[in-house]
Design a protein around this motif. Structure first.
Motif, mmCIF file in Angstrom:
data_model
loop_
_atom_site.group_PDB
_atom_site.id
_atom_site.type_symbol
_atom_site.label_atom_id
_atom_site.label_comp_id
_atom_site.label_asym_id
_atom_site.label_seq_id
_atom_site.Cartn_x
_atom_site.Cartn_y
_atom_site.Cartn_z
ATOM 1 N N THR A 168 8.416 -13.048 1.285
ATOM 2 C CA THR A 168 7.993 -12.333 2.177
ATOM 3 C C THR A 168 6.772 -11.752 2.143
ATOM 4 O OG1 THR A 168 10.390 -11.356 2.383
ATOM 5 C CG2 THR A 168 8.512 -10.315 3.652
ATOM 6 N N GLU A 195 6.187 -10.275 -1.785
ATOM 7 C CA GLU A 195 7.508 -10.163 -2.634
ATOM 8 C C GLU A 195 7.626 -10.992 -3.702
ATOM 9 O OE1 GLU A 195 12.368 -10.440 -1.712
ATOM 10 O OE2 GLU A 195 10.994 -11.213 0.072
ATOM 11 N N THR A 233 12.814 -7.425 -0.730
ATOM 12 C CA THR A 233 11.866 -6.916 0.454
ATOM 13 C C THR A 233 11.752 -5.539 0.586
ATOM 14 O OG1 THR A 233 12.792 -8.903 1.262
ATOM 15 C CG2 THR A 233 11.921 -7.533 2.729
ATOM 16 N N LYS A 243 8.743 -13.503 6.947
ATOM 17 C CA LYS A 243 9.790 -13.960 5.954
ATOM 18 C C LYS A 243 9.969 -15.554 6.227
ATOM 19 C CE LYS A 243 13.165 -11.183 4.410
ATOM 20 N NZ LYS A 243 13.189 -11.330 3.138
ATOM 21 N N THR A 277 16.018 -3.223 7.058
ATOM 22 C CA THR A 277 14.640 -3.931 7.076
ATOM 23 C C THR A 277 13.623 -3.401 7.951
ATOM 24 O OG1 THR A 277 15.665 -6.137 6.412
ATOM 25 C CG2 THR A 277 13.387 -6.089 7.323
ATOM 26 N N VAL A 326 10.495 -14.187 11.304
ATOM 27 C CA VAL A 326 11.430 -14.916 10.525
ATOM 28 C C VAL A 326 11.723 -16.497 10.816
ATOM 29 C CG1 VAL A 326 12.707 -12.827 10.069
ATOM 30 C CG2 VAL A 326 13.449 -14.289 11.890
#
Length: 271
Positions: free
Chosen positions: A175, A187, A192, A210, A229, A243
């Motif tokens: 991420t 990350e 995360t 991500k 999130t 994503v």
């Protein structure tokens, strides 16, 4: 989805909602698993239809493989968060896992998880994919929730993708937080949610992207996002989430979509 007999499947369940969703669906499809609960309350699985719940106080491979084999279970799924910092506590790992860690040339996520799965499968237990259990939870391409990304957000998404393609083969940077084509945060072992909070402290705006490495094993290691999130993003000032389509799990979709709309967050599936 192939139907298995009772006690033909074990699930090693870490933290988070994903293992609960898997147990519920397996039980509903007459495939109730034996759950080895590593993290969170074991009671959450009993009400969802698990055949039996065995609490694990540590990721002890010797106990896990021995108990699964004793029950005659030949198939296993792995799902949920397990803090990687446990690797720094050799006193709780058990002999096999401790030795495995010592022998690894690199203890990155890809190498570590791959070695653990190899050890399980060498004992005659097949590690199964959970993708077919939750196909509707995989992110689609394009709109996922909330509004569409702005032109500047799309530029940051594309920039983050180019950076991720360099970092992901090294098994970190799943991420990234980016703003105006500059990386705010990456990350690593912290996960995360902590990384999002760090990005908020540094800049307080930007895009979250991500992704997963090309050869990441999708049987047990799919990236996951959910309501928490988006809540963390809103608190941190991050207004767009991208994503990978078909390779990212979106949990609690109704609540997820509601938060995205209310917070004005764009969620987009990329491929």
């Amino acid at each position: 989805m192939k139907v298995m007999t009772v006690q033909s499947l074990a699930l090693v369940a870490g933290e988070g909602k994903l293992p609960e969703e898997i147990v519920s669906r397996l039980a509903g499809n007459n495939q109730p698993p034996v759950v080895y609960a590593l993290g969170g309350s074991p009671d959450r699985f009993r009400s969802l239809g698990a055949v039996e719940v065995i609490p694990l106080v540590s990721p002890d491979l010797d106990f896990l493989i021995g108990d699964v084999s004793k029950r005659g279970v030949k198939n296993m799924m792995l799902a949920g968060r397990v803090p990687k910092t446990l690797m720094y506590r050799p006193e709780i790992l058990g002999e096999s896992l401790g030795k495995l860690l010592q022998e690894l040339e690199s203890a990155d996520d890809h190498s570590l998880l791959g070695a653990i799965v190899s050890a399980i499968e060498s004992a005659g237990i097949m590690v199964m994919s959970y993708r077919d259990v939750i196909p509707d939870l995989l992110a689609p391409a394009g709109p996922v929730a909330g509004r569409a990304p702005t032109a500047s957000e799309m530029e940051d998404i594309n920039y983050a993708r180019s950076v991720a393609k360099v970092l992901l083969p090294l098994s970190f940077g799943q991420t990234l937080a980016v703003y105006r084509r500059a990386v705010i945060a990456v990350e690593a072992m912290e996960g995360t949610d902590m990384m999002i909070r760090r990005a908020g402290d540094i800049v307080g705006r930007g895009v979250l992207v991500k992704m997963m490495r090309e050869d990441q094993d999708e049987r047990y290691d799919l990236p996951t996002v959910g309501p928490s999130t988006l809540k963390n993003m809103a608190e941190a000032g991050l207004a767009c989430l991208a994503v990978e389509a078909g390779r990212t799990i979106v949990l609690c979709r109704k609540e997820f979509s509601h938060i995205a709309r209310e917070a004005g967050i764009a969620v987009w599936g990329i491929s």
